[in-house]
Design a protein around this motif. Sequence first.
Motif, mmCIF file in Angstrom:
data_model
loop_
_atom_site.group_PDB
_atom_site.id
_atom_site.type_symbol
_atom_site.label_atom_id
_atom_site.label_comp_id
_atom_site.label_asym_id
_atom_site.label_seq_id
_atom_site.Cartn_x
_atom_site.Cartn_y
_atom_site.Cartn_z
ATOM 1 N N TRP A 1 -10.868 8.402 -6.641
ATOM 2 C CA TRP A 1 -11.125 7.094 -7.224
ATOM 3 C C TRP A 1 -11.568 6.119 -6.144
ATOM 4 C CZ3 TRP A 1 -5.690 6.827 -9.935
ATOM 5 C CH2 TRP A 1 -5.738 7.564 -11.136
ATOM 6 N N HIS A 2 -12.169 5.015 -6.561
ATOM 7 C CA HIS A 2 -12.350 3.855 -5.700
ATOM 8 C C HIS A 2 -11.277 2.848 -6.118
ATOM 9 C CE1 HIS A 2 -16.121 5.288 -4.047
ATOM 10 N NE2 HIS A 2 -16.572 5.491 -5.271
ATOM 11 N N TYR A 3 -10.404 2.482 -5.199
ATOM 12 C CA TYR A 3 -9.317 1.563 -5.548
ATOM 13 C C TYR A 3 -9.003 0.649 -4.370
ATOM 14 C CZ TYR A 3 -6.169 4.602 -2.838
ATOM 15 O OH TYR A 3 -5.574 5.321 -1.820
ATOM 16 N N GLU A 4 -8.264 -0.407 -4.678
ATOM 17 C CA GLU A 4 -7.889 -1.411 -3.683
ATOM 18 C C GLU A 4 -6.388 -1.585 -3.707
ATOM 19 O OE1 GLU A 4 -8.592 -6.107 -3.692
ATOM 20 O OE2 GLU A 4 -10.460 -4.986 -3.378
ATOM 21 N N ASP A 5 -5.727 -1.540 -2.537
ATOM 22 C CA ASP A 5 -4.280 -1.706 -2.491
ATOM 23 C C ASP A 5 -3.915 -3.186 -2.466
ATOM 24 O OD1 ASP A 5 -4.591 -2.608 0.159
ATOM 25 O OD2 ASP A 5 -4.251 -0.606 0.993
ATOM 26 N N ASP A 6 -2.617 -3.477 -2.410
ATOM 27 C CA ASP A 6 -2.162 -4.870 -2.467
ATOM 28 C C ASP A 6 -2.585 -5.680 -1.248
ATOM 29 O OD1 ASP A 6 -1.060 -4.708 -4.946
ATOM 30 O OD2 ASP A 6 1.032 -4.601 -4.291
ATOM 31 N N ASP A 7 -2.950 -5.014 -0.154
ATOM 32 C CA ASP A 7 -3.414 -5.721 1.046
ATOM 33 C C ASP A 7 -4.896 -6.047 0.985
ATOM 34 O OD1 ASP A 7 -0.891 -5.627 2.206
ATOM 35 O OD2 ASP A 7 -1.253 -3.665 3.113
ATOM 36 N N GLY A 8 -5.560 -5.609 -0.075
ATOM 37 C CA GLY A 8 -6.981 -5.880 -0.208
ATOM 38 C C GLY A 8 -7.870 -4.830 0.433
ATOM 39 N N THR A 9 -7.269 -3.763 0.963
ATOM 40 C CA THR A 9 -8.050 -2.699 1.596
ATOM 41 C C THR A 9 -8.584 -1.748 0.540
ATOM 42 O OG1 THR A 9 -6.616 -2.809 3.541
ATOM 43 C CG2 THR A 9 -8.022 -0.864 3.323
ATOM 44 N N ARG A 10 -9.859 -1.413 0.641
ATOM 45 C CA ARG A 10 -10.480 -0.514 -0.325
ATOM 46 C C ARG A 10 -10.405 0.935 0.163
ATOM 47 N NH1 ARG A 10 -15.714 -3.239 -3.315
ATOM 48 N NH2 ARG A 10 -14.603 -5.045 -4.158
ATOM 49 N N HIS A 11 -10.219 1.835 -0.785
ATOM 50 C CA HIS A 11 -10.077 3.246 -0.455
ATOM 51 C C HIS A 11 -10.901 4.087 -1.421
ATOM 52 C CE1 HIS A 11 -6.420 2.335 1.997
ATOM 53 N NE2 HIS A 11 -6.229 1.408 1.059
ATOM 54 N N THR A 12 -11.252 5.281 -0.973
ATOM 55 C CA THR A 12 -11.821 6.306 -1.836
ATOM 56 C C THR A 12 -10.919 7.527 -1.743
ATOM 57 O OG1 THR A 12 -14.087 5.538 -1.536
ATOM 58 C CG2 THR A 12 -13.797 7.798 -2.306
ATOM 59 N N PRO B 1 -4.327 7.157 -4.646
ATOM 60 C CA PRO B 1 -3.183 6.475 -4.040
ATOM 61 C C PRO B 1 -1.957 7.379 -4.002
ATOM 62 C CG PRO B 1 -3.591 5.655 -6.253
ATOM 63 C CD PRO B 1 -4.742 6.538 -5.913
ATOM 64 N N ALA B 2 -1.179 7.257 -2.940
ATOM 65 C CA ALA B 2 0.033 8.055 -2.785
ATOM 66 C C ALA B 2 1.155 7.482 -3.643
ATOM 67 C CB ALA B 2 0.442 8.097 -1.319
ATOM 68 N N ASP B 3 2.253 8.195 -3.711
ATOM 69 C CA ASP B 3 3.401 7.764 -4.504
ATOM 70 C C ASP B 3 3.847 6.353 -4.131
ATOM 71 O OD1 ASP B 3 3.421 10.143 -5.831
ATOM 72 O OD2 ASP B 3 5.220 10.940 -4.859
ATOM 73 N N LEU B 4 4.132 5.555 -5.157
ATOM 74 C CA LEU B 4 4.678 4.205 -5.055
ATOM 75 C C LEU B 4 3.681 3.165 -4.538
ATOM 76 C CD1 LEU B 4 8.272 4.964 -3.681
ATOM 77 C CD2 LEU B 4 7.484 4.856 -6.068
ATOM 78 N N VAL B 5 2.433 3.561 -4.344
ATOM 79 C CA VAL B 5 1.407 2.599 -3.902
ATOM 80 C C VAL B 5 0.911 1.818 -5.118
ATOM 81 C CG1 VAL B 5 -0.945 2.377 -3.007
ATOM 82 C CG2 VAL B 5 0.677 3.927 -1.909
ATOM 83 N N HIS B 6 0.909 0.490 -5.013
ATOM 84 C CA HIS B 6 0.342 -0.354 -6.050
ATOM 85 C C HIS B 6 -1.142 -0.570 -5.755
ATOM 86 C CE1 HIS B 6 4.641 -1.285 -6.438
ATOM 87 N NE2 HIS B 6 4.360 -1.594 -7.689
ATOM 88 N N PHE B 7 -1.967 -0.524 -6.791
ATOM 89 C CA PHE B 7 -3.411 -0.601 -6.576
ATOM 90 C C PHE B 7 -4.088 -1.188 -7.803
ATOM 91 C CE2 PHE B 7 -2.781 3.217 -8.983
ATOM 92 C CZ PHE B 7 -3.930 3.359 -9.756
ATOM 93 N N THR B 8 -5.322 -1.598 -7.604
ATOM 94 C CA THR B 8 -6.202 -2.034 -8.686
ATOM 95 C C THR B 8 -7.522 -1.290 -8.538
ATOM 96 O OG1 THR B 8 -6.961 -3.899 -7.366
ATOM 97 C CG2 THR B 8 -5.164 -4.318 -8.923
ATOM 98 N N PRO B 9 -8.237 -1.045 -9.626
ATOM 99 C CA PRO B 9 -9.532 -0.377 -9.519
ATOM 100 C C PRO B 9 -10.518 -1.225 -8.716
ATOM 101 C CG PRO B 9 -8.727 -0.372 -11.777
ATOM 102 C CD PRO B 9 -7.843 -1.301 -11.035
ATOM 103 N N ALA B 10 -11.391 -0.540 -7.960
ATOM 104 C CA ALA B 10 -12.435 -1.216 -7.192
ATOM 105 C C ALA B 10 -13.780 -0.623 -7.577
ATOM 106 C CB ALA B 10 -12.196 -1.048 -5.696
ATOM 107 N N PRO B 11 -14.840 -1.425 -7.570
ATOM 108 C CA PRO B 11 -16.166 -0.864 -7.874
ATOM 109 C C PRO B 11 -16.603 0.098 -6.791
ATOM 110 C CG PRO B 11 -16.352 -3.122 -7.088
ATOM 111 C CD PRO B 11 -14.880 -2.867 -7.274
ATOM 112 N N PRO B 12 -17.480 1.050 -7.105
ATOM 113 C CA PRO B 12 -17.962 1.988 -6.098
ATOM 114 C C PRO B 12 -18.620 1.258 -4.942
ATOM 115 C CG PRO B 12 -18.574 2.726 -8.301
ATOM 116 C CD PRO B 12 -18.059 1.329 -8.437
#
Length: 272
Positions: A247-258, A261-272
């Motif tokens: 997925w493309h997602y963003e964690d609570d710190d605002g860092t984007r990832h591809t 997310p690991a266990d217990l990580v809070h995230f929101t979807p991010a555009p590609p």
Amino acid sequence: MRPTTLRTRHGLFLAVGALCVLLNRQGLGPLWYTGVALLALSMLLRWSLWRTQRPPRERTPVRVAVPVTGRWRALNSPATKVPSHTHSHAQTYAIDLTHHPAGRPTPAFHWLRPFGVRPHHYPAFGSPVLAPADGVVVAVVDGTRDHLSRTSLPGLLYLVVEGFVRGMGWPRHLWGNHVVLKLDEGVYAGFAHLRRGSPCVAVGDTVKAGERLAECGNSGNSSEPHLHFQLMNGPDPETAQGLPFAWHYEDDDGTRHTGVPADLVHFTPAPP
């Protein structure tokens, strides 16, 4: 009966075998031996099916969109361990998601009472579930009730027994209300524990990425309202193998990832 079909019915042999042993009142007799033989056959079939559903280790993750909107938390993630759940039902790379929007807490865990909480108290309940890519609907199962959460010690103990029994049955017993979407040749997406009455697609429908499929619920083998998501190489979770995804997602710190997310990580979807 084909060997694959026979293996998927291991739960039936287990139930009949256990019944024979429990009803036996004549010591080591025909009924007892029949029950033991059926129990052994059930374990052999389950082990054989497990080996068949164990996928190759090195596979390229399939890029898809996050099938929800808002802030969620990852549980039982393949980023933490593989298999994330079990190889059974193509759940090798499956992930569970609970909804945690700002300012809306979820009910707390209780040691003894109450046994569970009604699902509508959870932010995830009723949240839209979206198509992660363009695809065609190949399966829709609805009608299973949304039960109480299992967020107490007695509830969790009940969930362990309940999960074992559900795992012996058909996919609807384990997944509850669910949708299976064909994304590409050899790539299918499964969405489980959906809210009863919420699927808004039918078998054969063509959907676009981001289109609403159903709502998050608490049906099937579920401790609290959440979405169970997975990719697999066939439409039938009883015989398919799990596929990794990214997925493309963003964690609570605002860092984007591809990735995932690991266990217990809070995230929101991010555009590609």
